[in-house]
Design an enzyme around this catalytic site. Structure first.
Site, PDB file in Angstrom:
ATOM      1  N   TYR A   1       0.845  -1.198   0.000  1.00  0.00           N
ATOM      2  CA  TYR A   1       0.000   0.000   0.000  1.00  0.00           C
ATOM      3  C   TYR A   1       0.877   1.242   0.000  1.00  0.00           C
ATOM      4  O   TYR A   1       1.737   1.419   0.864  1.00  0.00           O
ATOM      5  CB  TYR A   1      -0.911  -0.010   1.220  1.00  0.00           C
ATOM      6  CG  TYR A   1      -2.142   0.849   1.074  1.00  0.00           C
ATOM      7  CD1 TYR A   1      -3.312   0.323   0.525  1.00  0.00           C
ATOM      8  CD2 TYR A   1      -2.154   2.164   1.498  1.00  0.00           C
ATOM      9  CE1 TYR A   1      -4.454   1.100   0.395  1.00  0.00           C
ATOM     10  CE2 TYR A   1      -3.296   2.947   1.375  1.00  0.00           C
ATOM     11  CZ  TYR A   1      -4.443   2.407   0.818  1.00  0.00           C
ATOM     12  OH  TYR A   1      -5.579   3.177   0.697  1.00  0.00           O
TER      13      TYR A   1
ATOM     14  N   TYR B   1      -5.482   5.607  -7.365  1.00  0.00           N
ATOM     15  CA  TYR B   1      -5.810   5.439  -5.949  1.00  0.00           C
ATOM     16  C   TYR B   1      -7.240   4.967  -5.847  1.00  0.00           C
ATOM     17  O   TYR B   1      -8.185   5.755  -5.960  1.00  0.00           O
ATOM     18  CB  TYR B   1      -5.620   6.774  -5.220  1.00  0.00           C
ATOM     19  CG  TYR B   1      -6.081   6.777  -3.781  1.00  0.00           C
ATOM     20  CD1 TYR B   1      -5.351   6.111  -2.794  1.00  0.00           C
ATOM     21  CD2 TYR B   1      -7.221   7.473  -3.396  1.00  0.00           C
ATOM     22  CE1 TYR B   1      -5.761   6.126  -1.469  1.00  0.00           C
ATOM     23  CE2 TYR B   1      -7.641   7.493  -2.071  1.00  0.00           C
ATOM     24  CZ  TYR B   1      -6.911   6.821  -1.116  1.00  0.00           C
ATOM     25  OH  TYR B   1      -7.324   6.848   0.193  1.00  0.00           O
TER      26      TYR B   1
END
Ligand code: ZN
Lengths: 395, 510
Positions: free
Chosen positions: A296, A346
């Site tokens: 991440y 994103y």
């Protein structure tokens, strides 16, 4: 710790996404439906076979509207995971558990938003509604002082990381440069054909010192859906199954939302350590078994402690691991081969799970040798209550 | 000042006013004899107001053992001794006085000191009588500065004892400007936001997000309103917790009280937001994670310092910002008045044993030192340096001249700079020169934070150069350099020997 019951018996059978843009020009609900339809098409499954939906608590599209739009007539499981970007592997785990328990045969995990053209997370929390729930009260310790955005919360960790582990802004930059290099060859990435250099990173403006613009992920419009079912059923569908070898959620001691600054140490990511321990112990795998990882990357600094918590390198040595090129495509652990959230888009980490599926299928644009016969790690949001999973090929 | 002679002459040809101003350049004025000798009472008053505890100025026994061999005057008092009194009688024969008269008559009636470069041949001792000669060095063409249109006037004053021994000189520059001709915005506002850029956010702190106050954190915000930093403390086991919780995680008790923190802590981590910019803040915003000496941490703004002063581990002390007025009378929840803890650098302990040059390196930083600027400091500092310009003691007149309040005079800034350097390096630090340039004004309520670093160093002689600055919330008030002599090299010993010889001679004479 024994294996979770669903591990090795459930799989991701389909992935689907909208295009990733800065302005989708349509509603968030439409994005969710398009992503779900794409995942079902990928698997070759009729929408009405789906009986479960899982998503994030931050998701604006309620399950009933997604269900209606997909033409699903009955749902037997619907559940959500809190804490923003920490949820992606968590909602896959929920789906896998529901499938393995026999509650639902096919569960769609979805996340869709106009995060760029609609409400931008990067604009901060200054418009928090009045009220004083325990959740709102958490912001009292930071908002009145000007720490209003995720970037500002991560910056506090980053300054300490630089002080304690000798990490530099260039080290953060190397993460961004790597992700952008991978995005540059991914036609689906927003930053397709647009790599950056370390100089570009170093000359980008400060967003919140020590974080620069190019340390921060994009803000994107888009949707991503993942279809989870049993391994048995997945074998009958159109794509090779991405076997869920292990999945985990994690909160650590004295956990806060991206502001766990009151712990003994700010080094490491205890919540990710909780995930790592479960993944390794329940799967019997270890860092050497992972061919590639999707870590991440909402902000580049937190890629470093993830490498350490999963044991790819020793605590404090992630900067050296990165400096020697180990996270590049030809390194020991290629990271974020799709470009990550810094380079592709994103979508709250859900696009990273899709990339892991492509890697085990052998269809990624930046395919890592051995991934399609090995194992791929995916992590959820860092600094928040989080989640992670390992996908394996079905052989 | 650095303009080629030829171009100055050319401009003067078609600018008779400038030619008149520059007529007396290079001409020395009359000899000015100080009305009083260097004396202990004035030194003591100066040391009181500057808060300089250096014993060399006031303690005969300690001073006798020092490099100076006896009481000396603070070196930045050099140009105080010959100052005119409150009547400010000016000698018409003085070229400097004549230029100032011409500028006053032409409407350039306001005065702002901008530079002062002091060079000290040696320190002065009580009883010595000084005489001075001022020489006009230059008068600039008209300049359009941030505070107004005017001319820079520069002169050099040489100081000697009445016996004829040269003891030092001062190069002084002031701007004589026409009041009301400045830019509306200060220089910093004009520089930060060019044409077309979005206007900066309103920094009024009442526009910051309010904390969400509930039953679990009420004690903290009540304490803040009383300027008391409260840390949650378990009534059963004494454990401290931050953030607070209704239940003690250590012993399980629901009986929670608080302890009042000392307010001392150190910086554990920091973050400096630049974007996005919202109302309530002045960007970039300095924030820190402060580890209190009681052991818990909290987030607060870092004040009375600049971005470049931030160092993890730096000692900090608590201060308060009464940020938000009540939205509803009597409210004690989020709608009540809000006060926020802030942290500022700690004034470092005075170095009592002077540092040796052998233990220093080029690049060494001097400790940050915050100096609260009060009206008392400004007025007292001006009067103690015999500076009776109204802008330093009369708020009404200062405001009529376009200032927001009275502001600090250059001699006080010099004195504070000198104190800062000798407090950092030790009481027997010997000043050879100190050169300052003033920027934004220091007004009452400001905090000026001093910082500095060693820029050059000669281990053989013990001579070092330092640069320093004093910064308040709006920018640099003072920037400067100083040439100093420290123990550990040949020069300090030579000064000690010369002082001893001078004392012996004085003894012999008396
Ligand atoms: Zn207790």
């Amino acid at each position: 710790m024994t294996a979770h019951a669903y591990a090795g018996r459930t799989a991701i059978a389909g992935i689907g996404a909208t295009e990733f843009t800065k302005f989708s020009g349509r509603s968030e609900l439409q994005l969710a439906l398009e992503a779900c339809v794409a995942a079902l098409d990928d698997a070759g499954l009729e929408p009405k076979r789906v009986s479960g939906l899982t998503t994030f608590t931050m998701e604006s599209n309620p399950e009933n509207e997604v269900m209606r739009g997909l033409g699903i007539t009955e749902l037997t499981h619907f559940s959500r995971v809190h804490h923003g970007g920490g949820a992606p592997a968590g909602i896959v785990q929920l789906a896998a558990m529901a499938v393995n328990e026999g509650v639902s045969d096919y569960v769609l995990c979805y996340r869709a938003f106009n995060e760029r053209s609609g409400r931008r997370f990067g604009s901060g929390v200054q418009d928090q509604p009045a009220g004083a729930s325990a959740e709102q009260a958490q912001f009292s310790w930071t908002s009145p002082y000007g720490l209003l955005t995720p970037a500002s919360w991560i910056a506090m960790f980053a300054s300490r990381m630089m002080h304690e582990h000798g990490v530099t802004s260039e080290d953060f930059g190397r993460v961004a440069v790597t992700c952008r290099a991978h995005a540059a060859t991914n036609p689906k990435a927003h930053f397709y054909n647009r790599p950056i250099t370390l100089d570009d990173h170093q000359s980008s403006r400060f967003i919140c010192e020590p974080l620069r613009l190019l340390d921060c992920c994009q803000e994107s419009d888009g949707g991503q859906a993942i279809l989870v079912t049993s391994l048995e059923r997945a074998r009958d569908l159109r794509q090779p199954p991405g076997v869920i070898a292990a999945a985990a959620q994690g909160m650590g001691d004295d956990q806060q939302m991206m502001r766990s600054w009151f712990r003994e140490s700010l080094m490491g990511l205890p919540e990710m350590a909780v995930c790592a321990r479960q993944l390794w112990e329940t799967s019997g795998l270890g860092p050497n078994d992972i061919a590639t990882a999707v870590l991440y990357d909402h902000f580049s600094p937190f890629v470093l402690p993830q490498l350490e918590e999963f044991g790819f390198c020793a605590p404090g040595e992630a900067k050296d691991f990165i400096r020697s090129g180990e996270i590049a495509l030809d390194g020991r652990l290629p990271v974020n081969t799709h470009g990550g959230q810094l380079g592709e888009a994103y979508i709250h980490g859900m696009n990273g799970i899709a990339e892991a599926v492509r890697q085990v299928r052998g269809t990624a644009v930046n395919q890592v040798a051995g991934a399609d016969s090995g194992h791929v790690l995916v992590t959820g949001g860092t600094g928040v209550p989080t989640s992670a999973l390992i996908l394996s090929n079905d052989r | 000042m650095s303009e080629p002679e030829a171009s100055t002459a050319m401009r003067n040809a078609d600018d008779p006013f400038l030619a008149r101003l520059q007529e007396a350049v290079g001409r020395p004025g009359p000899v000015n004899v100080a009305r009083d000798p260097v004396n202990q009472p004035m030194i003591r008053h100066w040391a009181d107001i500057i808060d300089d505890a250096n014993p060399c100025y006031v303690d005969p026994d300690a001073a006798a053992l020092s490099v100076h061999g006896g009481i000396v005057a603070p070196p930045t008092m050099l140009d105080v001794w010959d100052k005119a009194g409150v009547q400010m009688r000016r000698d018409g024969a003085s070229p400097v006085g004549a230029v100032i008269d011409v500028l006053d008559a032409a409407g350039f009636t306001s005065t702002l000191a901008t530079n002062s470069d002091l060079e000290m041949t040696r320190y002065l001792r009580p009883g010595e009588v000084l005489e001075s000669v001022a020489r006009l060095e230059s008068v600039s063409p008209e300049k359009h500065t941030a505070i107004g249109r005017g001319h820079f006037v520069t002169w050099r004053t040489d100081y000697a004892t009445v016996e004829g021994e040269h003891v030092g000189s001062v190069l002084f520059r002031m701007l004589k400007f026409a009041p009301g001709t400045g830019r509306v915005d200060g220089p910093s506002a004009a520089g930060a936001h060019g044409a077309g850029a979005a206007p900066p956010p309103d920094p009024d702190p009442s526009r910051r997000p309010r904390p969400a106050i509930n039953a679990d954190n009420q004690f903290f915000w009540d304490g803040a309103r009383a300027h008391e930093l409260r840390i949650q403390e378990c009534n059963a086991c004494g454990a401290l917790h931050f953030p607070p919780s209704p239940r003690c995680r250590d012993c399980g008790s629901f009986s929670m009280g608080f302890r009042v923190a000392s307010g001392r802590g150190t910086l554990y981590a920091w973050a400096v937001p630049h974007h996005p910019q919202v109302n309530g803040f002045r960007y970039p915003v300095l924030t820190g994670l402060v580890e209190l000496e009681e052991g818990t941490r909290l987030v607060a703004n870092l004040v009375a310092m600049a971005r470049e002063h931030i160092r993890i581990g730096m000692p900090l002390e608590l201060c308060w910002l009464d940020s938000h007025p009540a939205l509803e009378p009597g409210a004690i929840d989020s709608r009540g008045p809000i006060t926020l803890p802030q942290f500022r650098p700690v004034r470092p302990a005075r170095c009592e044993s002077t540092r040796s040059v052998t233990e220093l390196e080029v690049g060494d930083e001097l400790a940050l030192c915050p100096i609260p600027v009060s009206a008392t400091l400004i007025v007292g500092g001006a009067l103690m340096t015999r500076d009776y310009f109204d802008v330093h003691h009369d708020r009404d007149l200062a405001q009529r001249r376009g200032s927001r309040d009275i502001f600090m005079n250059i001699h006080t800034s010099l004195g504070l700079s000198q104190r800062y350097l000798s407090d950092c390096l030790g009481p027997e630090t010997v000043f050879r020169d100190i050169r300052v340039r003033l920027g934004v004004p220091n007004h009452p309520g400001d905090t000026m934070t001093m910082s500095g670093a060693i820029t050059a160093l000669d281990r053989a002689t013990g001579e070092i150069s330092v640069s320093f600055r004093g910064t308040n919330e709006t920018g640099d008030h003072v920037t400067g350099t100083a040439a100093l002599v420290l123990p550990g090299g040949s020069e300090h010993d030579a000064i000690r020997a010369a002082s001893a010889a001078a004392h012996a001679e004085r003894e012999a004479r008396s």
